[in-house]
Enzyme design. Structure first.
Site, PDB file in Angstrom:
ATOM      1  N   ASP A 146       2.041   3.283  -5.982  1.00  7.70           N
ATOM      2  CA  ASP A 146       2.676   4.007  -4.880  1.00  7.70           C
ATOM      3  C   ASP A 146       2.536   3.183  -3.603  1.00  7.70           C
ATOM      4  O   ASP A 146       1.791   3.547  -2.686  1.00  7.70           O
ATOM      5  CB  ASP A 146       2.037   5.388  -4.715  1.00  7.70           C
ATOM      6  CG  ASP A 146       2.709   6.211  -3.616  1.00  7.70           C
ATOM      7  OD1 ASP A 146       3.849   5.883  -3.233  1.00  7.70           O
ATOM      8  OD2 ASP A 146       2.087   7.173  -3.129  1.00  7.70           O
ATOM      9  N   CYS A 175       8.920   4.604  -1.564  1.00  5.86           N
ATOM     10  CA  CYS A 175       9.603   5.127  -0.378  1.00  5.86           C
ATOM     11  C   CYS A 175      10.684   4.161   0.091  1.00  5.86           C
ATOM     12  O   CYS A 175      11.281   4.366   1.152  1.00  5.86           O
ATOM     13  CB  CYS A 175       8.609   5.395   0.745  1.00  5.86           C
ATOM     14  SG  CYS A 175       7.684   3.934   1.274  1.00  5.86           S
TER      15      CYS A 175
END
EC number: 2.1.1.190
Length: 440
Positions: free
Chosen positions: A371, A397
């Protein structure tokens, strides 16, 4: 005295054009063509005829500022925020949430095909939630107005560093939005207004905390005003100096948030996911996609304070979390202890460098989760391939770096078996996504 002729500089008038929008990119920005060049315009929808002012003119593309929608699309809706046309916080309120999700999904697939040369599978259902009052973290811009001799509080103007002053924000959770106006009133009473930077507001489980950037040394009177404000509003208040040191001015609780029955404590400057509901669903989906079993050993890269690590540890035999900041490694370890988890280990490592010689990196792992921040995880992808875990889940993201990094996995023998978007940031151009890769 001799005088010399000095030619006047010619003022270049900004180009204004009219064209038809054909499509949207993954940021929900309209794309059309003018004289053979792609033009990107925020606020425009496919099928619309628009007028725009060119603000950035490159050789093969340009960016325009929307000036008029000559022929609006049938699916255009009125924005729900009065500041929408100026504020840079949201750029897609003229679209329904469903249309935003469709555009982002199409952009995600396109990026995998163009940047990774990877054929995407049928997309998983969107992980969605509330479209308003969803944001539990925000950064407010603060600027001293020399002409008005007052401090203004708000968000940055679209495509500008200027400030748009606001009194409330409908995408913030209600307690944060309600704090903006009294915060402005308090800051305008300070003697050191010119030394204020920004304010971060965070909704923790126990209440609100505020991290106020102050580049000077507030006097005792200003400190007393800030403490009185914090006590009156029932919030915890911290000052962040120019050298990044953080000083608690008024503290009543240790901030934390709940996740899947766990309590994760954090410090004011730590990263936490801004959308609590989607974070809960995201962690659950990652665990499900990994197919974690009781005998599995899992590697969690870019683990932060244990957002994925600790829920994984309740399913797996063992989890190793790796993070670049020592303070966050310490908090992740403390969070494991706080929640009675003894099968999670945490290490500090610069994941943008060579990790091959590190002790944890030479261990075997059945599953890997990543992540990373927006720059992605390119530097560790080769090592992930060498570990040969049977499944890898990559949470991102930034779909551009995700598509780029995914190419390393596919070339290393993995196949992209699942892909989906998470509606973490409704009404914005930000796109959170998750990909599952399986070996063989």
């Amino acid at each position: 005295m001799a005088q010399f002729f000095k030619p006047q500089k010619k003022s270049i008038q900004p180009q204004r054009i009219e064209f038809t929008v054909d499509s949207l990119d993954h940021h929900c920005v309209g794309i059309g063509r003018h004289q053979g060049k792609a033009i990107f315009v925020e606020g425009a929808l496919p099928g619309e005829r628009v007028k725009a002012r060119i603000v950035d003119d490159k050789k093969h593309y340009g960016h325009g500022a929307l000036q008029q929608v000559v022929q609006p699309a049938g699916n255009r809706i009125p924005p729900f925020c009065d500041h929408y046309r100026e504020c840079g916080g949201c750029n897609a309120q003229h679209m329904s949430q469903a249309d935003q999700q469709t555009a982002k999904q199409a952009g995600l697939v396109s990026l995998f095909e163009r940047l990774g040369n990877i054929q995407a599978p049928a997309l998983a259902p969107v992980l969605g939630g509330e479209s308003r009052a969803y944001r539990r973290v925000c950064r407010l811009a603060i600027k001293f107005d020399k002409n008005g001799r007052c401090t203004r509080v708000g968000f940055r103007r679209r495509q500008s560093s200027d400030l748009v002053e606001i009194g409330a924000c409908p995408v913030l959770v209600d307690p944060l939005s309600a704090l903006i106006t009294p915060l402005r009133e308090c800051l305008n009473r300070l003697k050191s207004q010119r030394e204020l930077g920004h304010a971060e507001l965070i909704q923790a489980e126990q209440g609100i905390l505020m991290l106020l950037r102050h580049t000077g040394r507030p006097n005792e009177a200003d400190r007393a005003l800030l403490v009185a404000f914090a006590q009156a509003q029932g919030i915890d208040l911290y000052l962040q100096a120019a050298d990044e040191r953080i000083e608690p001015l008024s503290q009543q609780f240790e901030p934390a948030y709940s996740l899947d029955g766990l309590t994760l404590a954090f410090a004011p400057a730590d990263f936490i996911q801004i959308n609590g509901g989607i974070n809960q669903a995201m962690v659950a989906q990652a665990i499900d996609w990994l197919g974690v079993g009781a005998g599995d050993k899992v590697l969690d890269l870019f683990c932060g304070i244990g957002n994925f690590t600790l829920p994984l540890a309740r399913k797996a035999r063992e989890v190793v979390g790796v993070e670049g900041e020592l303070a966050m490694v310490a908090r992740a370890s403390q969070n494991a202890k706080r929640n009675g988890i003894d099968n999670a280990r945490f290490y500090k490592a610069d994941l943008s460098g060579d990790i091959a010689g590190m002790s944890w990196a030479r261990e075997g792992f059945d599953l890997v989760l990543l992540d990373p921040a927006r720059p992605g995880a390119l530097e560790v992808m080769d090592h992930v391939v060498k570990l040969s875990p049977r499944r890898v889940v990559y949470v991102s993201c930034n779909p551009v770096t995700l598509a780029r990094d995914s190419k390393v996995l596919v070339e290393g023998g993995y196949r992209l078996s699942r892909l989906g978007m998470l509606d973490m940031f409704p009404h914005t151009g930000h796109l959170e996504s998750m990909a599952l890769f399986e070996l063989g």
